[in-house]
Scaffold this active site. Structure first.
Site, mmCIF file in Angstrom:
data_model
loop_
_atom_site.group_PDB
_atom_site.id
_atom_site.type_symbol
_atom_site.label_atom_id
_atom_site.label_comp_id
_atom_site.label_asym_id
_atom_site.label_seq_id
_atom_site.Cartn_x
_atom_site.Cartn_y
_atom_site.Cartn_z
ATOM 1 C CD GLU A 69 -51.463 34.869 7.456
ATOM 2 O OE1 GLU A 69 -52.317 34.471 8.279
ATOM 3 O OE2 GLU A 69 -50.593 34.139 6.977
ATOM 4 C CG ASP A 76 -50.997 28.183 9.368
ATOM 5 O OD1 ASP A 76 -50.843 29.036 8.474
ATOM 6 O OD2 ASP A 76 -51.881 27.302 9.320
ATOM 7 C CG ASP A 131 -52.967 27.345 2.448
ATOM 8 O OD1 ASP A 131 -52.020 26.715 2.965
ATOM 9 O OD2 ASP A 131 -53.934 27.766 3.093
HETATM 10 O O1 MIG Z 1 -56.395 27.363 6.419
HETATM 11 O O2 MIG Z 1 -53.407 24.210 9.818
HETATM 12 O O3 MIG Z 1 -51.227 27.328 5.217
HETATM 13 O O4 MIG Z 1 -50.225 24.760 5.711
HETATM 14 O O5 MIG Z 1 -51.955 22.910 6.860
HETATM 15 C C1 MIG Z 1 -55.953 26.214 7.051
HETATM 16 C C2 MIG Z 1 -54.041 23.852 8.639
HETATM 17 C C3 MIG Z 1 -54.899 26.534 8.101
HETATM 18 C C4 MIG Z 1 -53.116 26.863 6.575
HETATM 19 C C5 MIG Z 1 -51.695 26.539 6.278
HETATM 20 C C6 MIG Z 1 -51.565 25.077 5.990
HETATM 21 C C7 MIG Z 1 -52.059 24.271 7.159
HETATM 22 C C8 MIG Z 1 -53.513 24.641 7.465
HETATM 23 N N1 MIG Z 1 -53.603 26.082 7.709
#
Ligand code: MIG
Length: 789
Positions: free
Chosen positions: A410, A407, A484
């Site tokens: 980017e 996660d 998200d």
């Molecule tokens: O902005 O790790 O898209 O699936 O649960 C929060 C917490 C950061 C974004 C991910 C989401 C995840 C969350 N992360």
């Protein structure tokens, strides 16, 4: 400042028009052939052309120097040696292979590309290559009135990407996604044009910010690059499927995932303690709801330090993982790229000592604020950092973990720009470049390090990686979820074209958060979304902290039963899905398909965004509005059978289909077959009833490819697979089956059951010439026969 009010459209804030001050590349000055490379020096820049195969050509345009042939890591294919015929006269230079022809007009310099029969694919007329006052490289190509555009990765909006403009810049967008939310997390600068039933593709290999303006402006569309060279490939097609195969020849296809990755997955931001995870697993088992994986979101870590567990919340992760594993459930932890700045944390120490983090030109490490607070970011463009990161995953694999969730790659940073300072320098294997130039590569290369590390550590077992960010080629390493979303009906609707276009961009393994991530879901939405998720390649229920819980049982008995029955249905369909995963691995043609991929001549499919296909013969038409028990379904050419009722429908017509809350409309094409398995608690259970359902029509014959392998090793790459090309030929009372088996693998089942639909009850069945008639059974009016593998 005040961007959320009408101030944003204050008359004094008008932006400079894109594409103004365009300067043309000018006339050709010099043509130099250098082996397989054809080089053109023009008044205002340089262009090189190289054929990669008979059907793939690369064209690079650079303003101040000869182009650089080094590709981004998206490309894994080397140019072939082949015959390129050259032809020159006063006005034109022509380069041609057997399948592609390039015609260069000398004054002004314009490029046209034609297919083998001379039909124009790419054409530059008044404007072609050039640059603007911002220093961007610009390219205009003709767009025909009925061109359709597919692909471009993870975009909101309808299936056909024509008529909108898009930016490519991997971005973490938590704000609700809507039709103008762009860009999102992934960058895949590849699209296919469908023109009069024929297709061809364009891939712009540029890892910085790029712009695709697919609006028809004076008969052209416009592509711009902010940094680097304008380096693009053209794929000859001539079908949508062939274009996808050509693109994935260049950028790779998806390896087969472990079967457990295709089961149902349950996630939440976050299951916060070992106790909570155990209870969750227990509940699934107790209720008989199938489950293959539970996700651990950021709370499992010690202060959000990657490669750690919080000892209070998770005192014994090894035991937890082992116990769950025995229940058929895998644990998938989240891993973000940010490494907490903490001089007492070994991962941070190693990164600093080993010079593994992204730095400024001046030598100071770049720090950004993410979950762990001030953090450093591994420089994944460098082999040394990737090797280190790959090896770090021993922490997880030693605990019995087989899959990882990436996660924030980017990379997302909590600041105004949402990402790393674009001035940061990436080592880039000895060819240092700024983050501005390489931004879109960060997620892909984090994925590469993670996937390759885990693959090595699992010693022959398939690994699974889920990623939020990526670039062209991401399919080689990871499955993609669409970030998200929210628990809005609109987001259920939006997910269909988004996932179909990810498929049209080489990413066969994708899916949205089922139930919606942010916002509170409700029972009805969860039921409908789970129905859809049953047929998306990736199937995970995930939701955010502080939102309504959305595990299958959260909304009472009725919803629980519906959700459960669809999760079970996923396992019934797994053999069929798996067969298309294999096809996607072999050809790059996705599992989840827009109808246009199968029916490119049918204009009703061109922008059809609310239904999709699994493989070639199954149509799924989810219900995507509340309190709705019917919808219009378009069925293309052929006869179609309702999967539930076996009612028959004519093709090339729109039908009003009833679908109460328990029903997801599913249609199977006549004269086709599908594989089905049995309900299981997880994919750990062996298949006990592998069936091939034959939907007889009037064609007299059906072909089906039955595919199976062990679902866990890479043996399929060495022919450890079972591939059975089955052909069914039927007459009034005789069914003739011939099989063509290849591969070295023997399925765990000894026989598969043929189930014949369509009120057809043959009295004689032959399998490879052998009479099986005495073994025919009749059940519920259907002919059933067990056939040896
Ligand atoms: O902005 O790790 O898209 O699936 O649960 C929060 C917490 C950061 C974004 C991910 C989401 C995840 C969350 N992360």
């Amino acid at each position: 400042m005040m961007h959320d009010t009408s101030f944003a459209i204050h008359p004094g804030t008008k932006k400079e028009m894109a594409g103004t001050n365009f300067k043309d590349i000018g006339n050709l000055r010099q043509f130099i052939q250098n082996g397989m490379r054809f080089n053109f020096q023009c008044e205002q820049g340089f262009v090189s052309v190289q054929f990669y195969s008979e059907e793939i050509v690369r064209i690079i345009w650079k303003q101040n120097d000869w182009p650089d042939f080094k590709s981004s890591p998206a490309v894994i294919y080397q140019p072939n040696n082949m015959q390129v015929k050259t032809d020159e006269n006063d006005d034109f230079i022509k380069l041609s292979t057997s399948l592609l022809k390039i015609q260069i007009q000398k004054s002004p310099f314009r490029i046209s590309v034609m297919d083998e029969v001379g039909d124009i694919l790419i054409e530059e007329r008044d404007k072609g290559l050039g640059f603007n006052s911002k220093g961007e490289l610009v390219c205009y190509k003709c767009i025909h009135p009925d061109d359709r555009i597919y692909g471009l990765g993870e975009k909101t909006g309808f299936l056909d990407k024509r008529g909108e403009s898009y930016t490519m810049w991997n971005t973490d967008v938590y704000a609700p996604h809507n039709p103008e939310t762009d860009p999102l997390y992934q960058t895949i600068p590849f699209f296919t044009t469908l023109r009069n039933g024929k297709a061809f593709g364009v891939f712009l290999d540029n890892t910085g910010k790029t712009f695709f303006n697919m609006r028809d402006k004076d008969g052209t569309y416009e592509i711009r690059t902010e940094t680097g060279q304008f380096d693009y490939y053209i794929f000859a097609g001539p079908t949508l499927k062939k274009t996808l195969t050509q693109y994935t020849t260049l950028t790779g296809t998806m390896p087969l995932p472990p079967k457990w990755a295709l089961g149902f997955h349950q996630s939440r931001y976050s299951y916060e303690t070992e106790e909570e995870v155990r209870e969750l697993a227990h509940k699934f088992l107790e209720k008989g709801i199938p489950l293959d994986a539970i996700y651990l979101d950021i709370h499992y870590m010690n202060g959000y330090r990657v490669f750690t567990f919080d000892e209070e919340r998770f005192p014994n992760p090894r035991k937890l993982i082992k116990d769950l594993r025995q229940q058929g459930i895998r644990v998938v932890p989240i891993v973000d790229p940010g490494v907490k700045e903490d001089p007492e944390y070994s991962v941070y120490q190693e990164g600093i000592r080993g010079d593994l983090f992204c730095k400024y030109l001046e030598g100071n490490v770049y720090f950004g604020d993410v979950w762990p607070g001030n953090s450093a970011f591994p420089d994944f463009t460098d082999e040394k950092s990737r090797r280190w990161w790959a090896d770090k995953h021993k922490f997880y694999s030693d605990l019995g973990i087989e899959g990882i969730w990436n996660d924030m790659n980017e990379p997302a940073v909590f600041n105004e720009t949402k990402t790393m300072d674009v001035k940061v320098i990436h080592e880039n294997e000895g060819n240092p470049k700024t983050h501005r130039e390489l931004h879109n590569l960060y997620g892909l290369l984090m994925g590469k390090a993670t996937f390759e590390g885990m693959k090595e550590q699992l010693a022959g077992n398939r690994t699974f990686l889920l990623t939020r960010a990526g670039y062209a080629g991401v399919q080689r390493y990871a499955s993609v979820w669409t970030g998200d979303n929210r628990s809005f009906w609109e987001h259920l609707q939006l997910a269909i074209p988004m996932c179909m276009n990810l498929g049209m961009s080489g990413v066969a393994f994708c899916g949205p958060d089922v139930g919606g991530f942010a916002h509170d879901t409700n029972g009805e939405l969860l039921a409908r979304w789970t129905q859809f998720g049953t047929f998306t390649p990736y199937f995970r229920n995930h939701s955010a902290i502080d939102t309504a819980r959305q595990e299958p049982w959260e909304f009472g008995e009725e919803i629980e039963q519906i959700v459960k029955s669809y999760i079970q249905l996923r396992y019934v369909w797994l053999p069929e899905l798996y067969r298309w995963f294999k096809e996607a691995h072999d050809t790059g043609v996705p599992v989840m398909r827009p109808l246009v991929l199968e029916y490119p001549e049918d204009k009703n499919t061109f922008n059809l965004s609310d239904q999709f296909m699994i493989g070639e013969n199954v149509i799924i038409a989810p219900i995507m509005t509340p309190e709705t028990e019917h919808r219009v379904v378009y069925l293309p050419k052929g006869q179609w059978i309702d999967y539930w009722t076996e009612q028959r429908f004519d093709g090339e017509k729109h039908h009003l289909i009833q679908a109460d809350l328990k029903t997801l409309p599913v249609f199977v094409k006549e004269d086709s077959a599908i594989a089905q398995g049995s309900v299981k608690q997880s994919t750990d259970e062996n298949e006990v009833n592998y069936q091939v359902h034959l939907f007889k029509g009037n064609k007299g014959e059906t072909q089906y490819t039955l595919y199976e392998d062990d679902g866990k090793s890479y043996g399929y790459e060495q022919d450890e697979l079972y591939n059975n090309e089955i052909s069914f030929v039927y007459s009034e009372d005789t069914l003739d089956i011939t099989t063509l088996k290849t591969g070295l693998y023997k399925p765990v089942w000894d026989t598969w059951s043929l189930v014949v639909h369509g009120k057809y009850q043959p009295t004689r069945i032959y399998v490879d010439g052998k009479d099986f008639s005495s073994a025919i059974e009749l059940r519920d009016g259907k002919t059933i026969l067990a056939i040896p593998v």
